[in-house]
Design an enzyme around this catalytic site. Structure first.
Site, PDB file in Angstrom:
ATOM      1  N   CYS A  34       0.815  -1.218   0.000  1.00 21.52           N
ATOM      2  CA  CYS A  34       0.000   0.000   0.000  1.00 21.52           C
ATOM      3  C   CYS A  34       0.845   1.264   0.000  1.00 21.52           C
ATOM      4  CB  CYS A  34      -0.943   0.018   1.197  1.00 21.52           C
ATOM      5  SG  CYS A  34      -1.999  -1.422   1.294  1.00 21.52           S
ATOM      6  N   HIS A  45      -3.294   7.283   3.075  1.00 19.16           N
ATOM      7  CA  HIS A  45      -3.738   5.986   2.579  1.00 19.16           C
ATOM      8  C   HIS A  45      -5.149   5.704   3.124  1.00 19.16           C
ATOM      9  CE1 HIS A  45      -4.050   1.903   1.500  1.00 19.16           C
ATOM     10  NE2 HIS A  45      -3.639   1.373   2.621  1.00 19.16           N
ATOM     11  N   ASN A  92     -10.235   0.011   0.489  1.00 14.46           N
ATOM     12  CA  ASN A  92      -8.781   0.110   0.484  1.00 14.46           C
ATOM     13  C   ASN A  92      -8.281  -0.337  -0.890  1.00 14.46           C
ATOM     14  OD1 ASN A  92      -6.043  -0.240   0.783  1.00 14.46           O
ATOM     15  ND2 ASN A  92      -6.173  -1.351   2.719  1.00 14.46           N
TER      16      ASN A  92
HETATM   17  O1  UT7 Z   1      -3.493  -1.326   3.757  1.00 12.20           O
HETATM   18  C1  UT7 Z   1      -3.355  -2.040   4.960  1.00 12.20           C
HETATM   19  C2  UT7 Z   1      -4.514  -2.953   5.056  1.00 12.20           C
HETATM   20  N1  UT7 Z   1      -4.994  -3.320   6.310  1.00 12.20           N
HETATM   21  C3  UT7 Z   1      -5.589  -2.544   7.226  1.00 12.20           C
HETATM   22  O2  UT7 Z   1      -5.617  -1.353   7.190  1.00 12.20           O
HETATM   23  C4  UT7 Z   1      -6.275  -3.288   8.303  1.00 12.20           C
HETATM   24  C5  UT7 Z   1      -6.078  -2.702   9.673  1.00 12.20           C
HETATM   25  N2  UT7 Z   1      -7.031  -3.321  10.590  1.00 12.20           N
HETATM   26  C6  UT7 Z   1      -8.319  -2.946  10.636  1.00 12.20           C
HETATM   27  O3  UT7 Z   1      -8.736  -2.054   9.940  1.00 12.20           O
HETATM   28  C7  UT7 Z   1      -9.227  -3.660  11.626  1.00 12.20           C
HETATM   29  O4  UT7 Z   1      -8.442  -4.492  12.468  1.00 12.20           O
HETATM   30  C8  UT7 Z   1     -10.308  -4.500  10.907  1.00 12.20           C
HETATM   31  C9  UT7 Z   1     -11.306  -3.569  10.233  1.00 12.20           C
HETATM   32  C10 UT7 Z   1      -9.674  -5.429   9.881  1.00 12.20           C
HETATM   33  C11 UT7 Z   1     -11.046  -5.334  11.945  1.00 12.20           C
HETATM   34  O5  UT7 Z   1     -11.645  -4.504  12.919  1.00 12.20           O
HETATM   35  P1  UT7 Z   1     -11.485  -4.854  14.479  1.00 12.20           P
HETATM   36  O6  UT7 Z   1     -12.278  -3.882  15.198  1.00 12.20           O
HETATM   37  O7  UT7 Z   1     -10.028  -4.964  14.753  1.00 12.20           O
HETATM   38  O8  UT7 Z   1     -12.202  -6.263  14.536  1.00 12.20           O
HETATM   39  P2  UT7 Z   1     -11.601  -7.651  15.037  1.00 12.20           P
HETATM   40  O9  UT7 Z   1     -10.625  -8.163  14.051  1.00 12.20           O
HETATM   41  O10 UT7 Z   1     -11.186  -7.510  16.459  1.00 12.20           O
HETATM   42  O11 UT7 Z   1     -12.876  -8.536  14.987  1.00 12.20           O
HETATM   43  C12 UT7 Z   1     -13.956  -8.341  15.901  1.00 12.20           C
HETATM   44  C13 UT7 Z   1     -15.017  -9.354  15.569  1.00 12.20           C
HETATM   45  C14 UT7 Z   1     -14.481 -10.762  15.485  1.00 12.20           C
HETATM   46  O12 UT7 Z   1     -15.457 -11.618  16.063  1.00 12.20           O
HETATM   47  P3  UT7 Z   1     -15.244 -12.228  17.528  1.00 12.20           P
HETATM   48  O13 UT7 Z   1     -13.964 -13.033  17.423  1.00 12.20           O
HETATM   49  O14 UT7 Z   1     -15.126 -11.042  18.425  1.00 12.20           O
HETATM   50  O15 UT7 Z   1     -16.463 -13.050  17.721  1.00 12.20           O
HETATM   51  C15 UT7 Z   1     -14.411 -11.045  14.016  1.00 12.20           C
HETATM   52  O16 UT7 Z   1     -14.575 -12.401  13.688  1.00 12.20           O
HETATM   53  O17 UT7 Z   1     -15.584  -9.074  14.299  1.00 12.20           O
HETATM   54  C16 UT7 Z   1     -15.563 -10.253  13.484  1.00 12.20           C
HETATM   55  N3  UT7 Z   1     -15.435  -9.880  12.100  1.00 12.20           N
HETATM   56  C17 UT7 Z   1     -16.487  -9.556  11.341  1.00 12.20           C
HETATM   57  N4  UT7 Z   1     -17.793  -9.488  11.602  1.00 12.20           N
HETATM   58  C18 UT7 Z   1     -18.603  -9.082  10.614  1.00 12.20           C
HETATM   59  C19 UT7 Z   1     -14.313  -9.774  11.357  1.00 12.20           C
HETATM   60  N5  UT7 Z   1     -14.628  -9.381  10.115  1.00 12.20           N
HETATM   61  C20 UT7 Z   1     -15.954  -9.232  10.077  1.00 12.20           C
HETATM   62  C21 UT7 Z   1     -16.864  -8.839   9.083  1.00 12.20           C
HETATM   63  N6  UT7 Z   1     -18.171  -8.772   9.388  1.00 12.20           N
HETATM   64  N7  UT7 Z   1     -16.471  -8.510   7.840  1.00 12.20           N
END
Ligand code: UT7
Length: 358
Positions: free
Chosen positions: A116, A256, A286
């Site tokens: 990225c 970004h 993204n």
């Molecule tokens: O260019 C670089 C690219 N990457 C990034 O910029 C990513 C950086 N990270 C992020 O933006 C965030 O970490 C995410 C948006 C990817 C995730 O958000 P989060 O608040 O960190 O969520 P999490 O990973 O802690 O997940 C929380 C819950 C989980 O469920 P449990 O384990 O708490 O039951 C996930 O399984 O949300 C669940 N989850 C979803 N639920 C609905 C993960 N993805 C999804 C989804 N829809 N798409």
């Protein structure tokens, strides 16, 4: 008196596929919701390339516009640097395909892989080539068709990314402006944070890697989030220092576009008002290496950037990598609307994208 050669941005363009995929559309594929995606990321929809579109074709559309805005012919381009992590092929470089499609017969061309951060890395590289006197006209592209590299059954990744392209032409000029400060950063201890696990020399493609989905993007979202919020702010400050400026001197922040929460958190750390921070993540998700140039082009089109403005561009991505650049804007923003032959999409907002690019 000796004059210093600077690398000024004289042309800019972007292209996105016409197909829109909304959060509701994705919710028919995986267990997710518009509410979850919007609240965690700010993303509402993204563009998905058509079957006959590739990374090279998106890049070529954006590049044609950048050349038209600068009134430069393809055969005057000395070098094409294309940042991507979703190339048409591992070999040859996608930049070679773009050179072919543009008719840039006098250009050297190579791809640059900093995920990225690729566009900002590529701009800094172009800046070096121009300031050292090696090249005068360098086309810098950030482009991705990540939709082809996503596991559409993995809700952790498929909701986040989209396709698109942005390009700028950087030209040697003996007048002030252009890139006045930058920082490029890499922390290879984060190499597993965002990765295509299979398909390279460490883990060659096999029936097993395919069955396991090793050719798709895998991401440790929380680790990336933590890294991004810290490093974006540090890189931003380093580039501003390198330019001999302070944050108060910056007129527009072009980050970004990975996640609205990350952008807001960095904005807060740097004490910058959100009205100076350009955001379009809601429309495109993204788009990795394409996100900074697409945000730049839309910020110019929206009248957010004027001659003399100092723009701070900052990106982060797999590697981990980060890159920041301060650019003093010198081009008349209206040029995008005055380009010959009505070639630029920005000058034709009322027309369908695919009509104009035909
Ligand atoms: O260019 C670089 C690219 N990457 C990034 O910029 C990513 C950086 N990270 C992020 O933006 C965030 O970490 C995410 C948006 C990817 C995730 O958000 P989060 O608040 O960190 O969520 P999490 O990973 O802690 O997940 C929380 C819950 C989980 O469920 P449990 O384990 O708490 O039951 C996930 O399984 O949300 C669940 N989850 C979803 N639920 C609905 C993960 N993805 C999804 C989804 N829809 N798409």
């Amino acid at each position: 008196m000796t004059t210093m050669t600077n690398a000024l941005i004289t042309g800019w363009g972007m292209y996105v596929p016409s197909r829109i995929m909304t959060n509701q559309d994705i919710a028919t594929l995986v267990d997710t919701s518009d509410e979850w995606i919007v609240s965690r990321t700010g993303i509402r929809e993204r563009r998905i390339a058509a079957d006959d579109e590739t990374t090279a074709t998106l890049a070529t559309h954006a590049s044609r516009d950048a050349l038209a805005v600068a009134s430069v012919d393809a055969n005057e381009v000395d070098l094409i640097i294309l940042g991507t992590c979703s190339p048409d092929y591992y070999m040859p470089a996608t930049a070679a395909l773009v050179a072919r499609d543009l008719g840039a017969t006098n250009a050297a061309a190579f791809d640059l892989q900093a995920a990225c951060s690729g566009f900002v890395y590529a701009m800094a590289t172009a800046n070096g080539f121009i300031r050292s006197g090696m090249y005068r006209n360098v086309l810098v592209i950030g482009v991705e068709v990540l939709s082809r590299f996503l596991d559409w059954t993995d809700r952790n990744t498929c909701v986040l990314f989209g396709d698109g392209a942005g390009a700028v032409l950087m030209q040697a000029r003996d007048e002030p402006g252009g890139m006045t400060g930058f920082q490029l950063y890499t922390d290879g201890t984060g190499w597993e944070g965002i990765i295509f696990p299979a398909g390279g020399s460490a883990c060659p493609t096999s029936p097993q890697t395919i069955a396991e989905g090793g050719h798709y993007v895998h991401m440790a979202g929380k680790d990336v989030y933590r890294y991004a919020t810290r490093q974006l702010a540090e890189s931003a400050l380093a580039a501003v220092r390198d330019a001999g400026l302070t944050m108060d001197d910056i007129d527009q922040f072009v980050f970004h576009q990975a996640n609205l929460r990350i952008i807001e958190s960095v904005g807060k750390q740097l004490g910058m008002p959100m009205e100076k921070v350009f955001v379009n993540v809601e429309k495109y998700g993204n788009t990795s290496a394409a996100s900074v140039p697409m945000a730049l082009v839309e910020a110019v089109a929206a009248g957010r950037i004027a001659v003399g403005d100092r723009i701070l561009m900052v990106a982060f991505g797999a590697g981990f990598t980060a890159a920041a650049a301060v650019v003093e804007w010198t081009a008349d923003p209206e040029r995008a609307f005055l380009a010959p032959g009505e070639q630029t999409r920005l000058g034709q907002p009322q027309r369908q994208l695919e009509e104009v690019s035909a």
